[in-house]
Design an enzyme around this catalytic site. Structure first.
Site, PDB file in Angstrom:
ATOM      1  CG  HIS A  10      25.767  35.467  96.004  1.00 48.74           C
ATOM      2  ND1 HIS A  10      25.246  36.297  95.037  1.00 48.74           N
ATOM      3  CD2 HIS A  10      27.120  35.558  95.902  1.00 48.74           C
ATOM      4  CE1 HIS A  10      26.244  36.869  94.369  1.00 48.74           C
ATOM      5  NE2 HIS A  10      27.386  36.442  94.873  1.00 48.74           N
ATOM      6  CG  ASP A  41      30.537  41.085  95.657  1.00 52.49           C
ATOM      7  OD1 ASP A  41      31.143  40.672  96.654  1.00 52.49           O
ATOM      8  OD2 ASP A  41      30.423  40.429  94.594  1.00 52.49           O
TER       9      ASP A  41
END
Ligand SMILES: [Zn+2]
Length: 360
Positions: free
Chosen positions: A136, A171
């Site tokens: 991220h 993920d």
């Protein structure tokens, strides 16, 4: 690849760092994974070895992160951070400042770069850094428990060496930092399977985010409905990822193996068992190209450790996988009726948006 060389990246130095106790990200997962595979004899024997991470150098970090951001991160770790740092996401609830933060972020990321270099020097066919996978983080942004985007950096280094890179992210959260790093490039294809962004952080990763300019068609997003179970997931994987990987023809995989898509994860809402991870890995190995694998999310400690140990066991050619595998999960007809039509719609949408760029 006759006998595969698999390298497990870890050092006890990583154990010196912890996120605050109330934070869901637990740095102990890597140690526990190593303990489990070691206890099964899966770190010794031919074709298996270990490597220690080394802190990523500033000059490498600057390939993705801005100097201003790195400076703020380093300064914050010393206990001084201001509104400028906060505006970059440093010192928030998700990305808190903790003791040794900078050293940890740079060491954990460094493990992924060690893995990339092992692959580039043909010293490893598979290298796994369970302490990596911070997908991220942005060039100037800490986000979603991530400070240094090791996976984006690894893709960059491999691409700089002339490799065609396939970044696969399983993920449960959209691999936004990596997708946007290569949004305009066609030498790195990113494929992210994640829970519907309407239900989950970071709120991006819809089917119509396909890249732009040169990169149009090289960013692939597969949002999955709440309650997605193994069979539905594998249908999407086999109908989308397999033909796209085949058409792209990668030289190397970078594989973010967040384990938060498993049933029982406290932060997400999918219903997978770790058999999905095993099947996906089997497919990737079938392409016969090197794989740089990392950890990522995974907030049910036991499930995450077992999934990563299972992944390593397959990478390292271990026979003894049975005790690591989850039992097949029962799927109610209600769950099936909710998930299958939604998955089928997603598959068709992604095919319509992306396949034409690859003559599929
Ligand atoms: Zn995640």
């Amino acid at each position: 690849m006759g006998t595969r060389e698999a390298v497990f990246v870890y050092s006890s130095e990583l154990e010196e760092y912890r996120y605050p106790p109330e934070h869901p990200f637990n740095t102990i997962r890597a140690r526990k994974t190593r303990e489990l595979v070691s206890s099964m004899g899966l770190l010794s024997g031919s074709g298996r070895s270990e490597a220690a991470p080394v802190p990523a150098e500033r000059v490498v970090l600057k390939k993705f992160h801005s100097a201003r951001y790195l400076h703020a991160l380093q300064t914050a770790a010393k206990g001084r951070w201001d509104s400028e740092a906060l505006n970059m996401g440093i010192g928030t609830q998700d990305c808190p400042v903790f003791e040794g933060l900078y050293d940890y972020a740079v060491l954990a990321a460094g493990g992924t770069l060690v893995a990339a270099n092992l692959i580039l020097s043909n010293s490893a066919d598979v290298a796994f850094n369970p302490s990596g996978g911070f997908h991220h983080a942005g060039p100037e942004r800490a986000s979603g428990f991530c400070y240094i985007n090791d996976v984006a950096l690894a893709c960059m280094i491999l691409a700089e060496a002339g490799k065609r890179v396939l970044y696969l992210d399983v993920d449960v959260h959209h691999g936004d930092g990596v997708a946007y790093a290569f949004y305009k490039r066609s030498d790195v294809m990113t494929i992210s399977f994640h829970e519907n962004p309407r239900a989950l952080f970071p709120g991006t990763g819809f089917e119509d985010e396909i890249g732009s300019g040169e990169g149009e068609g090289y960013c692939v997003n597969v949002p999955l409905p709440i309650g997605t179970f193994d069979e539905a997931y594998m249908k999407a994987f086999e109908e989308l990822a397999l033909p796209l990987i085949g058409a792209f023809g990668p030289d190397v995989f970078v594989f973010e193996l967040g384990a938060d898509a498993l049933a029982g994860d406290p932060l997400a809402h999918l219903q997978l068992t770790n058999n999905v991870y095993a099947e996906v890995i089997g497919h990737l190995l079938g392409f016969g190209k090197p794989i740089l694998a990392t950890g990522g999310g995974g907030y049910n400690l036991d499930n995450t450790v077992r999934a990563w140990a299972l992944a390593w066991s397959i990478f390292a050619g271990g026979e003894e996988q049975g005790k690591l595998r989850d039992k097949a999960a029962a799927v109610s007809s209600q769950q099936r009726n909710a998930v299958i039509p939604a998955i089928e719609a997603t598959i068709e949408a992604v095919k319509a948006k992306v396949f034409p760029y690859h003559n599929l």
